[in-house]
Design a protein around this motif. Structure first.
Motif, PDB file in Angstrom:
ATOM      1  N   ARG A 104       0.831  -1.217   0.000  1.00  0.00           N
ATOM      2  CA  ARG A 104       0.000   0.000   0.000  1.00  0.00           C
ATOM      3  C   ARG A 104       0.858   1.256   0.000  1.00  0.00           C
ATOM      4  NH1 ARG A 104      -5.043  -1.742   3.973  1.00  0.00           N
ATOM      5  NH2 ARG A 104      -6.373  -2.403   2.239  1.00  0.00           N
ATOM      6  N   LYS A 105       1.922   1.230   0.795  1.00  0.00           N
ATOM      7  CA  LYS A 105       2.787   2.393   0.872  1.00  0.00           C
ATOM      8  C   LYS A 105       3.390   2.674  -0.512  1.00  0.00           C
ATOM      9  CE  LYS A 105       6.172   4.671   3.693  1.00  0.00           C
ATOM     10  NZ  LYS A 105       7.359   4.569   4.521  1.00  0.00           N
ATOM     11  N   LYS A 106       3.850   1.604  -1.167  1.00  0.00           N
ATOM     12  CA  LYS A 106       4.448   1.753  -2.487  1.00  0.00           C
ATOM     13  C   LYS A 106       3.413   2.290  -3.488  1.00  0.00           C
ATOM     14  CE  LYS A 106       7.187  -0.840  -5.759  1.00  0.00           C
ATOM     15  NZ  LYS A 106       7.858  -2.075  -6.089  1.00  0.00           N
ATOM     16  N   GLN A 107       2.215   1.740  -3.409  1.00  0.00           N
ATOM     17  CA  GLN A 107       1.146   2.182  -4.317  1.00  0.00           C
ATOM     18  C   GLN A 107       0.834   3.668  -4.144  1.00  0.00           C
ATOM     19  OE1 GLN A 107      -0.315   0.481  -6.811  1.00  0.00           O
ATOM     20  NE2 GLN A 107       1.125  -1.141  -6.324  1.00  0.00           N
ATOM     21  N   MET A 108       0.913   4.139  -2.901  1.00  0.00           N
ATOM     22  CA  MET A 108       0.638   5.560  -2.654  1.00  0.00           C
ATOM     23  C   MET A 108       1.640   6.428  -3.410  1.00  0.00           C
ATOM     24  SD  MET A 108      -0.284   5.495   1.400  1.00  0.00           S
ATOM     25  CE  MET A 108      -0.988   7.120   1.641  1.00  0.00           C
ATOM     26  N   PHE A 109       2.919   6.002  -3.391  1.00  0.00           N
ATOM     27  CA  PHE A 109       3.942   6.754  -4.118  1.00  0.00           C
ATOM     28  C   PHE A 109       3.732   6.655  -5.620  1.00  0.00           C
ATOM     29  CE2 PHE A 109       5.959   6.870  -0.074  1.00  0.00           C
ATOM     30  CZ  PHE A 109       6.727   8.011  -0.108  1.00  0.00           C
ATOM     31  N   ILE A 110       3.481   5.443  -6.116  1.00  0.00           N
ATOM     32  CA  ILE A 110       3.298   5.265  -7.563  1.00  0.00           C
ATOM     33  C   ILE A 110       2.133   6.132  -8.059  1.00  0.00           C
ATOM     34  CG2 ILE A 110       2.626   3.598  -9.360  1.00  0.00           C
ATOM     35  CD1 ILE A 110       4.154   1.453  -7.745  1.00  0.00           C
ATOM     36  N   ARG A 111       1.013   6.028  -7.342  1.00  0.00           N
ATOM     37  CA  ARG A 111      -0.179   6.816  -7.694  1.00  0.00           C
ATOM     38  C   ARG A 111       0.117   8.304  -7.746  1.00  0.00           C
ATOM     39  NH1 ARG A 111      -6.011   4.926  -7.175  1.00  0.00           N
ATOM     40  NH2 ARG A 111      -5.412   3.714  -8.971  1.00  0.00           N
ATOM     41  N   THR A 112       0.793   8.760  -6.693  1.00  0.00           N
ATOM     42  CA  THR A 112       1.017  10.199  -6.584  1.00  0.00           C
ATOM     43  C   THR A 112       1.980  10.666  -7.670  1.00  0.00           C
ATOM     44  OG1 THR A 112       0.749   9.847  -4.215  1.00  0.00           O
ATOM     45  CG2 THR A 112       1.403  12.043  -4.913  1.00  0.00           C
ATOM     46  N   LEU A 113       3.022   9.848  -7.942  1.00  0.00           N
ATOM     47  CA  LEU A 113       3.960  10.237  -8.998  1.00  0.00           C
ATOM     48  C   LEU A 113       3.267  10.258 -10.354  1.00  0.00           C
ATOM     49  CD1 LEU A 113       7.257   8.390  -7.994  1.00  0.00           C
ATOM     50  CD2 LEU A 113       6.839  10.844  -7.993  1.00  0.00           C
ATOM     51  N   GLU A 114       2.384   9.273 -10.576  1.00  0.00           N
ATOM     52  CA  GLU A 114       1.671   9.199 -11.863  1.00  0.00           C
ATOM     53  C   GLU A 114       0.708  10.364 -12.047  1.00  0.00           C
ATOM     54  OE1 GLU A 114       1.256   4.391 -12.541  1.00  0.00           O
ATOM     55  OE2 GLU A 114      -0.473   5.544 -11.887  1.00  0.00           O
ATOM     56  N   ARG A 115      -0.025  10.673 -10.972  1.00  0.00           N
ATOM     57  CA  ARG A 115      -1.130  11.617 -11.139  1.00  0.00           C
ATOM     58  C   ARG A 115      -0.831  13.028 -10.676  1.00  0.00           C
ATOM     59  NH1 ARG A 115      -6.546   8.416 -10.144  1.00  0.00           N
ATOM     60  NH2 ARG A 115      -5.892   6.447 -11.046  1.00  0.00           N
ATOM     61  N   ARG A 116      -0.090  13.122  -9.554  1.00  0.00           N
ATOM     62  CA  ARG A 116       0.116  14.440  -8.955  1.00  0.00           C
ATOM     63  C   ARG A 116       1.535  14.586  -8.445  1.00  0.00           C
ATOM     64  NH1 ARG A 116      -4.087  17.436  -7.138  1.00  0.00           N
ATOM     65  NH2 ARG A 116      -2.402  18.894  -6.787  1.00  0.00           N
ATOM     66  N   LYS A 117       2.470  14.546  -9.383  1.00  0.00           N
ATOM     67  CA  LYS A 117       3.885  14.635  -9.014  1.00  0.00           C
ATOM     68  C   LYS A 117       4.149  15.929  -8.227  1.00  0.00           C
ATOM     69  CE  LYS A 117       8.437  13.833 -10.767  1.00  0.00           C
ATOM     70  NZ  LYS A 117       9.275  14.865 -11.306  1.00  0.00           N
ATOM     71  N   ASP A 118       3.356  16.948  -8.506  1.00  0.00           N
ATOM     72  CA  ASP A 118       3.553  18.233  -7.825  1.00  0.00           C
ATOM     73  C   ASP A 118       3.377  18.140  -6.304  1.00  0.00           C
ATOM     74  OD1 ASP A 118       0.744  17.791  -8.831  1.00  0.00           O
ATOM     75  OD2 ASP A 118       0.350  19.536  -7.548  1.00  0.00           O
ATOM     76  N   LEU A 119       2.676  17.081  -5.845  1.00  0.00           N
ATOM     77  CA  LEU A 119       2.436  16.962  -4.397  1.00  0.00           C
ATOM     78  C   LEU A 119       3.635  16.398  -3.647  1.00  0.00           C
ATOM     79  CD1 LEU A 119      -1.127  15.308  -4.301  1.00  0.00           C
ATOM     80  CD2 LEU A 119      -0.589  17.706  -3.894  1.00  0.00           C
ATOM     81  N   VAL A 120       4.435  15.568  -4.346  1.00  0.00           N
ATOM     82  CA  VAL A 120       5.479  14.788  -3.658  1.00  0.00           C
ATOM     83  C   VAL A 120       6.659  15.672  -3.271  1.00  0.00           C
ATOM     84  CG1 VAL A 120       6.943  12.727  -3.804  1.00  0.00           C
ATOM     85  CG2 VAL A 120       4.816  12.824  -5.069  1.00  0.00           C
ATOM     86  N   LYS A 121       7.120  15.481  -2.043  1.00  0.00           N
ATOM     87  CA  LYS A 121       8.277  16.248  -1.570  1.00  0.00           C
ATOM     88  C   LYS A 121       9.568  15.518  -1.962  1.00  0.00           C
ATOM     89  CE  LYS A 121       6.265  19.590   0.746  1.00  0.00           C
ATOM     90  NZ  LYS A 121       5.477  19.887  -0.410  1.00  0.00           N
ATOM     91  N   GLU A 122      10.639  16.286  -2.166  1.00  0.00           N
ATOM     92  CA  GLU A 122      11.938  15.746  -2.591  1.00  0.00           C
ATOM     93  C   GLU A 122      12.405  14.606  -1.677  1.00  0.00           C
ATOM     94  OE1 GLU A 122      14.473  15.195  -5.201  1.00  0.00           O
ATOM     95  OE2 GLU A 122      12.891  16.628  -5.638  1.00  0.00           O
ATOM     96  N   ASP A 123      12.310  14.799  -0.363  1.00  0.00           N
ATOM     97  CA  ASP A 123      12.818  13.770   0.560  1.00  0.00           C
ATOM     98  C   ASP A 123      11.962  12.508   0.502  1.00  0.00           C
ATOM     99  OD1 ASP A 123      10.794  15.245   1.646  1.00  0.00           O
ATOM    100  OD2 ASP A 123      11.467  15.017   3.716  1.00  0.00           O
ATOM    101  N   GLN A 124      10.706  12.641   0.099  1.00  0.00           N
ATOM    102  CA  GLN A 124       9.869  11.443  -0.057  1.00  0.00           C
ATOM    103  C   GLN A 124      10.318  10.640  -1.267  1.00  0.00           C
ATOM    104  OE1 GLN A 124       6.055  13.556  -0.095  1.00  0.00           O
ATOM    105  NE2 GLN A 124       5.363  12.179   1.506  1.00  0.00           N
ATOM    106  N   ILE A 125      10.738  11.323  -2.333  1.00  0.00           N
ATOM    107  CA  ILE A 125      11.202  10.629  -3.541  1.00  0.00           C
ATOM    108  C   ILE A 125      12.453   9.821  -3.193  1.00  0.00           C
ATOM    109  CG2 ILE A 125      12.155  10.923  -5.877  1.00  0.00           C
ATOM    110  CD1 ILE A 125      10.261  13.255  -6.263  1.00  0.00           C
ATOM    111  N   GLN A 126      13.331  10.414  -2.381  1.00  0.00           N
ATOM    112  CA  GLN A 126      14.563   9.701  -2.000  1.00  0.00           C
ATOM    113  C   GLN A 126      14.259   8.451  -1.174  1.00  0.00           C
ATOM    114  OE1 GLN A 126      16.631  12.967  -0.279  1.00  0.00           O
ATOM    115  NE2 GLN A 126      17.065  13.815  -2.305  1.00  0.00           N
ATOM    116  N   GLU A 127      13.169   8.496  -0.433  1.00  0.00           N
ATOM    117  CA  GLU A 127      12.770   7.347   0.377  1.00  0.00           C
ATOM    118  C   GLU A 127      12.446   6.136  -0.514  1.00  0.00           C
ATOM    119  OE1 GLU A 127       9.338   6.556   3.547  1.00  0.00           O
ATOM    120  OE2 GLU A 127       9.751   8.682   3.262  1.00  0.00           O
ATOM    121  N   PHE A 128      12.068   6.409  -1.758  1.00  0.00           N
ATOM    122  CA  PHE A 128      11.685   5.354  -2.708  1.00  0.00           C
ATOM    123  C   PHE A 128      12.454   5.489  -4.011  1.00  0.00           C
ATOM    124  CE2 PHE A 128       8.162   2.661  -1.495  1.00  0.00           C
ATOM    125  CZ  PHE A 128       7.864   3.169  -0.235  1.00  0.00           C
ATOM    126  N   PRO A 129      13.784   5.331  -3.968  1.00  0.00           N
ATOM    127  CA  PRO A 129      14.579   5.614  -5.176  1.00  0.00           C
ATOM    128  C   PRO A 129      14.274   4.683  -6.325  1.00  0.00           C
ATOM    129  CG  PRO A 129      15.943   4.613  -3.449  1.00  0.00           C
ATOM    130  CD  PRO A 129      14.602   4.829  -2.864  1.00  0.00           C
TER     131      PRO A 129
END
Ligand code: SAH
Length: 238
Positions: free
Chosen positions: A208-233
């Protein structure tokens, strides 16, 4: 427990009747977790016609809400210690989940709804914050005000049956929610992911955690913070 107070200044108080029939909000009102006080701007209008609007100085289309009735209505509101006044306007800051969250610490929101061409510029002095529902123009501030009453109320303790549901939902922690499924396991050849029926709670949590990142990157990349992206390289943008 003290109630959260919403005081809405509006030319159309009847529009708010529908809010009474909206599931959890009805419950919040019944349980006095929130109070909703409606202030009819017409009651503060001038002369025998209870005039609330007038033609714009300098000419142009439509009518503008006069300042005096709005100031009088605002003066008449019974103020609680920790209050803020919000002005509904398409020129304001676009409403975010975080705004709703931080306002839950208040005792009261006083919400001013515009109509017609909007309000006299001097009404702005009453506002602690100017809020827009989004980058489009509605005919009045009532729907934005109802959105705030609705969105904030469900964050107050005791309103949602299970406050756990607030934890992973969209726009919390800059992420969108993971995909949700319920029965049946197969519907029109579409199958629920095996992991969700596996019964392995740790793996489900990780998925679920991974899906939250995938979804957000696909649909609303503008929401994701830089340090969150590093958490899921290893999550690729698609
Ligand atoms: N002439 C104004 C728009 C007036 S719309 C302008 O161009 O800025 C009439 C009223 O509807 C506004 O005063 C405001 O209270 C409300 N309204 C319209 N769109 C809105 C939005 N996106 N968010 C919040 N309030 C809005």
């Amino acid at each position: 427990m003290t109630s959260f107070n919403f005081d809405v200044i509006t030319l159309f108080p009847k529009a708010f009747e529908s809010i009474n029939n909206l599931g959890v909000i009805t419950k919040a009102l019944d349980k006095n977790i929130i109070n909703l006080h409606l202030h009819d701007l017409r009651d503060f209008g001038e002369g025998s016609y209870r005039q609330v609007d007038d033609k714009p100085y300098g000419g142009g289309a439509g009518m503008v809400l006069k300042p005096e009735p709005i100031y009088k209505a605002h003066d008449s509101v019974n103020k609680f210690p920790n209050n803020k006044t919000l002005l509904m306007t398409p020129q304001g800051k676009v409403l975010k989940q975080n705004d709703l969250l931080r306002w839950t610490n208040l005792d009261q929101l006083i919400i001013i709804c515009g109509q017609y061409e909007g309000f006299d510029e001097r009404v702005r002095c009453l506002a602690d914050e100017e809020i827009s529902l989004g980058d489009y123009v509605l005919s009045g501030g009532e729907i934005p005000a109802m959105s705030i009453v609705n969105g904030l109320s469900r964050l107050l303790p005791g309103v949602l049956g299970d406050s756990e549901s607030l934890k992973d939902e969209s726009h919390n922690n800059h992420l969108l929610e993971y995909p949700q499924y319920t029965r049946p396991a197969i519907f029109k050849d579409m199958k629920v992911p095996d992991i969700l029926v596996s019964g392995n709670h740790n793996e489900i949590k990780a998925w679920r955690k991974k899906q939250m990142f995938i979804r957000t990157l696909e649909r609303r990349k503008d929401l994701v913070k830089e340090d969150q992206i590093q958490e899921f390289p290893n999550i690729k943008e698609t």
